[in-house]
Scaffold this motif. Structure first.
Motif, PDB file in Angstrom:
ATOM      1  N   ARG A   6       3.386   5.852   2.587  1.00  0.00           N
ATOM      2  CA  ARG A   6       3.644   7.294   2.575  1.00  0.00           C
ATOM      3  C   ARG A   6       3.385   7.922   3.943  1.00  0.00           C
ATOM      4  NH1 ARG A   6       1.056   8.112  -1.818  1.00  0.00           N
ATOM      5  NH2 ARG A   6      -0.899   8.796  -0.924  1.00  0.00           N
ATOM      6  N   TRP A   7       2.383   7.407   4.644  1.00  0.00           N
ATOM      7  CA  TRP A   7       2.073   7.940   5.972  1.00  0.00           C
ATOM      8  C   TRP A   7       3.030   7.418   7.043  1.00  0.00           C
ATOM      9  CZ3 TRP A   7      -1.101  11.754   7.420  1.00  0.00           C
ATOM     10  CH2 TRP A   7      -2.065  12.185   6.504  1.00  0.00           C
ATOM     11  N   ARG A   9      -0.081   4.271  -0.117  1.00  0.00           N
ATOM     12  CA  ARG A   9      -0.654   5.290   0.770  1.00  0.00           C
ATOM     13  C   ARG A   9      -0.218   5.059   2.221  1.00  0.00           C
ATOM     14  NH1 ARG A   9      -7.100   6.718   1.209  1.00  0.00           N
ATOM     15  NH2 ARG A   9      -6.872   8.563   2.556  1.00  0.00           N
ATOM     16  N   SER A  62       0.839  -1.192   0.000  1.00  0.00           N
ATOM     17  CA  SER A  62       0.000   0.000   0.000  1.00  0.00           C
ATOM     18  C   SER A  62       0.876   1.245   0.000  1.00  0.00           C
ATOM     19  CB  SER A  62      -0.919   0.002   1.233  1.00  0.00           C
ATOM     20  OG  SER A  62      -1.570   1.251   1.364  1.00  0.00           O
TER      21      SER A  62
END
Length: 246
Positions: free
Chosen positions: A84-85, A81, A79
């Motif tokens: 990235r977090w 996303r 993932s």
């Protein structure tokens, strides 16, 4: 690694040690044969007890690190996303030498096993997490598409693609982590404890000046790491059989 090669390397090291001990000829470097005799004599007794305590701490912390880092590493690898977090936290926390947190962990968890297990866990967790994440992220898209085309959902991809593909990285991470875990174990066992090989080595080396027993503790710590390496090698031969196919 073949056991014959390990035995041959051990013999070479003993010979080098014997030569150095004869040249130095001081109590700080006793004969390897004296140390080996003490090791064999002490393993069923006091030294063996400290070895078992250290073994428990390393195995418990390593198991917890694998259970926490592997699923999270696979999630971050599949993932973008989530990666990235979460990656900024990894970049900030990974370089911190976790040993410096030992006094703080002592305040939180007390002087028992939990503190030693926690500090080793923190070190191993990030090493395994980064390796598994990178391995999962490097999977070829066409491989994922082909499995998805067969009707596999997220659970199927995890079980049949990401987890098997990440196994070599997990075992490599474990192999790299063993040396780190044993080194950190020695430091952790110098604080507020009277059990473990770190305490045994420090007691006999820096307090009692009983150098043969100090080296016996070092050999026991080496045996601890060697045993764990052999377990990981055996697991790799069993779980990653395609790597050994002729």
């Amino acid at each position: 690694m073949r056991r014959r090669s390990i035995l041959l390397a051990a013999i070479v090291l003993v010979v080098i040690w014997a030569v150095l001990a004869a040249v130095v000829n001081r109590p700080i470097l006793p004969s390897p044969f004296e140390v080996l005799w003490i090791t064999i004599r002490e393993l069923p007794g006091e030294l063996g007890g400290h070895l078992l305590v250290s073994l428990w701490r390393v195995v418990a912390s390593t198991a917890l690190a694998v259970l926490a880092a592997v699923p999270l590493g696979i999630i971050l690898g599949q993932s973008e996303r989530a990666d990235r977090w979460f990656s900024p936290f990894v970049y900030l926390l990974f370089p911190i030498p976790k040993v410096v947190l030992l006094p703080v962990l002592l305040l939180f968890f007390g002087i028992g096993d939990l503190t030693k297990i926690a500090v080793i866990f923190l070190i191993l967790f990030f090493q395994i997490l980064v390796l598994v994440r990178d391995q999962a992220a490097a999977l070829r898209p066409e491989l994922l598409f082909s499995v998805r085309s067969l009707g596999a959902g997220r659970r199927g991809l995890f079980r049949f693609v990401y987890l098997p593909a990440s196994l070599p990285a997990i075992l490599t991470g474990l192999r790299q982590s063993i040396g780190t875990a044993v080194a950190v174990l020695y430091v952790a066992e110098l604080f507020a404890t009277q059990q473990g090989l770190g305490y045994y080595i420090y007691l006999h080396g820096s307090t009692l000046f009983d150098y043969p027993r100090m080296y016996a503790g070092v050999i026991a710590m080496s045996l601890l790491g060697l045993g764990l390496y052999l377990v990981v090698d055996a697991a790799q031969r069993r779980l990653c059989r395609w790597q050994y196919a002729a």
